[in-house]
Design a protein around this motif. Structure first.
Motif, PDB file in Angstrom:
ATOM      1  N   PRO A  12     -14.590 -25.480  31.413  1.00  0.00           N
ATOM      2  CA  PRO A  12     -16.060 -25.589  31.486  1.00  0.00           C
ATOM      3  C   PRO A  12     -16.641 -25.089  32.799  1.00  0.00           C
ATOM      4  O   PRO A  12     -17.725 -24.497  32.814  1.00  0.00           O
ATOM      5  CB  PRO A  12     -16.320 -27.087  31.278  1.00  0.00           C
ATOM      6  N   LEU A  13     -15.924 -25.298  33.913  1.00  0.00           N
ATOM      7  CA  LEU A  13     -16.437 -24.820  35.195  1.00  0.00           C
ATOM      8  C   LEU A  13     -16.422 -23.299  35.267  1.00  0.00           C
ATOM      9  O   LEU A  13     -17.339 -22.687  35.822  1.00  0.00           O
ATOM     10  CB  LEU A  13     -15.612 -25.406  36.335  1.00  0.00           C
ATOM     11  N   LEU A  16     -19.337 -22.145  33.230  1.00  0.00           N
ATOM     12  CA  LEU A  16     -20.568 -22.337  34.007  1.00  0.00           C
ATOM     13  C   LEU A  16     -20.724 -21.246  35.056  1.00  0.00           C
ATOM     14  O   LEU A  16     -21.821 -20.703  35.244  1.00  0.00           O
ATOM     15  CB  LEU A  16     -20.536 -23.707  34.679  1.00  0.00           C
ATOM     16  N   TYR A  75     -21.446 -25.438  22.742  1.00  0.00           N
ATOM     17  CA  TYR A  75     -21.484 -24.472  23.840  1.00  0.00           C
ATOM     18  C   TYR A  75     -21.646 -23.055  23.312  1.00  0.00           C
ATOM     19  O   TYR A  75     -22.446 -22.263  23.843  1.00  0.00           O
ATOM     20  CB  TYR A  75     -20.204 -24.568  24.679  1.00  0.00           C
ATOM     21  N   TYR A 113     -25.506 -26.760  30.200  1.00  0.00           N
ATOM     22  CA  TYR A 113     -25.228 -27.733  31.255  1.00  0.00           C
ATOM     23  C   TYR A 113     -24.798 -29.079  30.658  1.00  0.00           C
ATOM     24  O   TYR A 113     -23.910 -29.751  31.197  1.00  0.00           O
ATOM     25  CB  TYR A 113     -26.464 -27.935  32.131  1.00  0.00           C
ATOM     26  N   ILE A 116     -21.116 -28.936  29.609  1.00  0.00           N
ATOM     27  CA  ILE A 116     -20.204 -28.911  30.759  1.00  0.00           C
ATOM     28  C   ILE A 116     -20.177 -30.261  31.467  1.00  0.00           C
ATOM     29  O   ILE A 116     -19.107 -30.804  31.775  1.00  0.00           O
ATOM     30  CB  ILE A 116     -20.623 -27.791  31.728  1.00  0.00           C
ATOM     31  N   GLU A 117     -21.341 -30.827  31.720  1.00  0.00           N
ATOM     32  CA  GLU A 117     -21.402 -32.073  32.475  1.00  0.00           C
ATOM     33  C   GLU A 117     -20.830 -33.240  31.683  1.00  0.00           C
ATOM     34  O   GLU A 117     -20.128 -34.096  32.229  1.00  0.00           O
ATOM     35  CB  GLU A 117     -22.843 -32.346  32.897  1.00  0.00           C
ATOM     36  N   TRP A 119     -18.574 -33.002  29.362  1.00  0.00           N
ATOM     37  CA  TRP A 119     -17.134 -32.783  29.299  1.00  0.00           C
ATOM     38  C   TRP A 119     -16.460 -33.296  30.580  1.00  0.00           C
ATOM     39  O   TRP A 119     -15.467 -34.013  30.526  1.00  0.00           O
ATOM     40  CB  TRP A 119     -16.843 -31.299  29.105  1.00  0.00           C
ATOM     41  N   TYR A 136     -18.161 -28.733  40.598  1.00  0.00           N
ATOM     42  CA  TYR A 136     -19.339 -28.352  39.806  1.00  0.00           C
ATOM     43  C   TYR A 136     -20.391 -27.701  40.697  1.00  0.00           C
ATOM     44  O   TYR A 136     -20.958 -26.660  40.371  1.00  0.00           O
ATOM     45  CB  TYR A 136     -19.891 -29.598  39.117  1.00  0.00           C
ATOM     46  N   MET A 177     -14.287 -21.745  27.105  1.00  0.00           N
ATOM     47  CA  MET A 177     -14.438 -22.943  26.275  1.00  0.00           C
ATOM     48  C   MET A 177     -13.764 -22.773  24.922  1.00  0.00           C
ATOM     49  O   MET A 177     -13.243 -23.736  24.347  1.00  0.00           O
ATOM     50  CB  MET A 177     -15.924 -23.254  26.091  1.00  0.00           C
TER      51      MET A 177
END
Length: 458
Positions: A12-13, A16, A75, A113, A116-117, A119, A136, A177
């Motif tokens: 996820p990072l 992002l 996502y 966002y 990701i957050e 997760w 993050y 992802m």
């Protein structure tokens, strides 16, 4: 941090970071293209505001979609929609079409966002959230800096190329992802504290988060307009914006750590005064790019630190059981400020000229400093209860990332030192070990060791 946790957080990072590179200069690109087409500052303000309206709507409702279809599919949907809106914007230039596209794009971006957050939140426990939040923030701000620097390079390649690059990056961000195991962390629907309860709990926190939304949205949306009308090239505008974002990234933590050792209200007052002074100083620096870059670096640092210091101050007031809902409510207050910022400031620019941006920022800094000073005279700030955590505006679900073990423990100690039973009536709090202080005395916090000693004595 275990290898398994790092592997779970890496995908996820990375997504992002890839999407953030394109999103980092999209707002700047939109503003510059509208201005080059002769669009008025007021209309540019409304188009810029559309993105923040989408963010606010998505922050309230996107978690329900995520609960239905899962993280990975959500996502893919959100990132694809970001790519579509950007590519459509590159096909034709029409302010009101762009308003709709930016609205949809903001809604989809906050969905990214959210995935990701949430997760990161549900894949870890509170002991490692501080490190995950640091990763993050590095991904978010580093992508923003790189994106601004790419603005001049992509713009020089052709009118449609920047939009194509952003669309490609949004689509590419799906790959990390899509390649992780089909595991969907559990997620609960967020219920932020209502605005009235927040105002009663922490007027300083509410005003700080609202003012931060006004200032940050102005810098992202309207600073490129000021720079272009001041004669800067697209490449130099990207560099100036990168310097400003870099200042927000590098100065946020030192300012926050300073607030750990001093009265947070005093730190907020000084941020307001610094914003006032830097904004007034920038009025005469349009022809001095190096000096202007230095001012933007410092201004970005102060403005970007306003939100996390205000949230930290609010956390000093709140009982442990209300920390998550309070952070979520303050995030929505920040989103309201971001939404109102461009429509409020662009008429000032239309009346006073392009320098009206800095006049508006100066007035905002003065208003915040006066408000924080007044609140400090009415209710002095408590001793900080937990270490400062760098805190970018997030989704209402991701706001829980900031609630670490240290923050919860500090809030519990505060409950033992001061009667917080009326702060948030629906939340259970610990009984004070020393009782509420007399009205003419400043509350004296009880540290953990003192609380344990008192408990043992009883």
């Amino acid at each position: 941090m275990s290898r398994q946790l790092l592997a779970m957080a890496l995908a996820p990072l990375l997504g992002l970071f890839i999407l953030g590179i394109g999103n980092g200069f999209l707002a700047t690109l939109i503003t510059l293209r509208l201005d080059a087409a002769g669009t008025s500052a007021v209309v540019i303000g409304w188009v810029s505001s559309a993105y923040f309206i989408g963010l606010a709507i998505g922050a309230l409702f996107n978690d329900r979609l995520l609960l239905r279809i899962g993280h990975i599919r959500a996502y893919a949907c959100f990132a694809s929609l970001v790519a579509v809106t950007v590519l459509l914007a590159g096909l034709w230039l029409n302010p009101w079409s762009w308003f709709v596209l930016r609205l949809i794009g903001g809604w989809a971006t906050v969905g990214v966002y959210l995935v990701i957050e949430s997760w990161l939140l549900t894949a870890s426990d509170t002991r490692v959230r501080g490190r995950l939040l640091a990763l993050y923030m590095i991904s978010l701000y580093a992508a923003g800096v790189i994106g601004q620097l790419l603005l001049g390079v992509t713009d020089a390649a052709g009118a449609q190329v920047p939009f194509m690059v952003i669309g490609l990056l949004a689509s590419l961000s799906v790959l990390p992802m899509a390649m992780i195991p089909r595991v969907s962390p559990l997620l609960e629907h967020a219920e932020p504290l209502p605005p009235l309860r927040l105002i009663m709990l922490t007027p300083t926190g509410v005003m700080g988060c609202f003012g931060s939304g006004l200032a940050v949205a102005a810098l992202y949306s309207l600073m490129p307009l000021y720079l272009q009308r001041s004669g800067f090239s697209v490449q130099h505008i990207g560099q100036m914006m990168a310097v400003m974002v870099l200042g927000g990234m590098l100065l946020q933590y030192p300012i926050g750590r300073w607030s750990d050792r001093h009265d947070r209200q005093l730190v907020l007052i000084l941020i307001g005064i610094a914003s006032l002074a830097l904004s007034l100083g920038a009025l005469s620096l349009a022809g001095r790019p190096w000096l202007l870059a230095g001012v933007l670096f410092l201004l970005g640092g102060g403005v970007f630190a306003l939100y996390p210091v205000a949230v930290s101050h609010a956390a000093d007031r709140a009982p442990a059981g209300a920390l998550v809902r309070m952070s979520q409510g303050l995030l929505l207050i920040n989103a309201v400020g971001s939404t109102l910022s461009p429509p409020l400031i662009t008429p000032v620019m239309a009346t006073l000229g392009d320098a009206g941006l800095f006049w508006a920022l100066a007035a905002l800094g003065a208003a915040l400093a006066l408000f924080f000073t007044w609140r400090r005279s009415r209710r002095p700030a408590p001793l900080p209860v937990a270490p400062f955590t760098p805190n970018p505006p997030q989704t209402v679900v991701g706001a829980e990332l900031n609630v670490t073990d240290a923050l919860v423990q500090g809030a519990i100690e505060h409950e033992h030192a001061e009667d917080l039973s009326q702060a948030v009536p629906e939340v259970d709090v610990a009984e004070p070990l020393v009782g509420p202080p007399p009205p003419d005395e400043t509350p004296q916090p009880v540290r953990r060791a003192e609380a344990e000693a008192s408990s043992d004595a009883r």
